[in-house]
Design an enzyme around this catalytic site. Sequence first.
Site, PDB file in Angstrom:
ATOM      1  N   ARG A 235       0.882  -1.357   0.077  1.00 15.81           N
ATOM      2  CA  ARG A 235      -0.014  -0.026  -0.083  1.00 15.81           C
ATOM      3  C   ARG A 235       0.719   1.250   0.150  1.00 15.81           C
ATOM      4  O   ARG A 235       2.118   1.410   0.572  1.00 15.81           O
ATOM      5  CB  ARG A 235      -1.024  -0.012   1.228  1.00 15.81           C
ATOM      6  CG  ARG A 235      -2.412  -0.822   1.261  1.00 15.81           C
ATOM      7  CD  ARG A 235      -2.948   0.051   0.271  1.00 15.81           C
ATOM      8  NE  ARG A 235      -4.543  -0.516   0.339  1.00 15.81           N
ATOM      9  CZ  ARG A 235      -4.922  -1.485  -0.349  1.00 15.81           C
ATOM     10  NH1 ARG A 235      -4.343  -1.985  -1.309  1.00 15.81           N
ATOM     11  NH2 ARG A 235      -6.428  -1.910  -0.285  1.00 15.81           N
ATOM     12  N   GLU A 264      -2.450   8.609  -4.850  1.00 15.59           N
ATOM     13  CA  GLU A 264      -2.917   7.937  -6.453  1.00 15.59           C
ATOM     14  C   GLU A 264      -4.402   8.698  -6.824  1.00 15.59           C
ATOM     15  O   GLU A 264      -5.192   8.930  -5.877  1.00 15.59           O
ATOM     16  CB  GLU A 264      -3.231   6.429  -6.008  1.00 15.59           C
ATOM     17  CG  GLU A 264      -2.299   5.637  -5.511  1.00 15.59           C
ATOM     18  CD  GLU A 264      -2.639   4.125  -5.141  1.00 15.59           C
ATOM     19  OE1 GLU A 264      -3.617   3.803  -5.311  1.00 15.59           O
ATOM     20  OE2 GLU A 264      -1.565   3.527  -5.045  1.00 15.59           O
ATOM     21  N   HIS A 283      -1.396   0.842  -9.837  1.00 16.89           N
ATOM     22  CA  HIS A 283      -2.201   0.183  -8.675  1.00 16.89           C
ATOM     23  C   HIS A 283      -3.285  -1.081  -9.602  1.00 16.89           C
ATOM     24  O   HIS A 283      -4.346  -1.114  -9.098  1.00 16.89           O
ATOM     25  CB  HIS A 283      -3.015   1.171  -7.764  1.00 16.89           C
ATOM     26  CG  HIS A 283      -3.198   0.348  -6.374  1.00 16.89           C
ATOM     27  ND1 HIS A 283      -3.560   1.104  -5.197  1.00 16.89           N
ATOM     28  CD2 HIS A 283      -3.561  -0.973  -6.025  1.00 16.89           C
ATOM     29  CE1 HIS A 283      -3.393   0.017  -4.148  1.00 16.89           C
ATOM     30  NE2 HIS A 283      -3.771  -0.989  -4.755  1.00 16.89           N
TER      31      HIS A 283
END
Length: 322
Positions: A235, A264, A283
């Site tokens: 993460r 992000e 991601h």
Amino acid sequence: MSADPSVILHTDRPAAALAVLRETHPDLTVHGCDSYAALPELIGRVAAEVVYSVRFDGTPRYPRQALVESPTVKWVSVGGSGTDHLGHWNPERLTVTNAAGVAAGMLAEYVLGAMLSFSLDLRGFERRQQARVWGGGRVEPIEGRTVLIIGLGKTGTAVASRAQAMGMRTLGIRARPKPMPCLDEVHGPDALLPLLGRADFIVCCVPLLSSTRGLLGTAAFAAMKRSAVLIDISRGGVVDEAALLAALDGKQIKGAALDVFATEPLPADHPLWGYDNVAITPHCAAVYDGWDIKSVRMFADNLKRYRSGAPLENVVSPERGY
């Protein structure tokens, strides 16, 4: 727990998810929701007891408060493995489960691909091809190399299994160390810095917790080999990006493959975009065709347990993050 709970499927593809629930729980009334903004009102209107939820539009706008503070919601089934977007919850009032393992194999293949990309210098060959330059290439085996896997949940274990099959030496770190079939060595978190110095590849797959935020920082990069490659599928926030940038600028490591970031989407002006020895993916390492349906089917199986009063699988502790 009730045998006839009010259920919400909160996903960007509710029609496909609803089809699975109609097949597996045809007697239940199930509501679909495909936006963050609409979820709080729907929870209140249908007095939802169970919510299956996917973080499909990033973390900043995710309606966590509507889930963790709802007076009616008793169980939140997270469609992926990470639960940091929920923040903290009261486990005496709310049960949270995840879909750990739904993408373990795909994530492990991403890691294997990243290791091979660096060992075979595929990015270098691509640059030579673009310039129409013949020669100058060099490849290296990953057989005999050492990989350190930080976090030995289902994903980390899948990485270890594939790495071992490729003839690599596998080192691992987990909160409660114990022997594991696919690991040559398993250590506790206190062994991180010495192990980093032994690894050719470092794979980070731990959840984001207060104890793991900034886990790989200045001291960690200083402990790595100059030939080491970092692969981050955890993460954003586990790797200290300022420390990573300093390590790249100082040539403290060979390079990195990154699927997660502190912010992000990664801003267009972020310096990480400019490094030839950094592979960036948005991601998406766990996103493969059919993952969402597999996740919903895992939820449907758990829903059968919930309705019968049986213990749920993949219950997450808010303190441990898994």
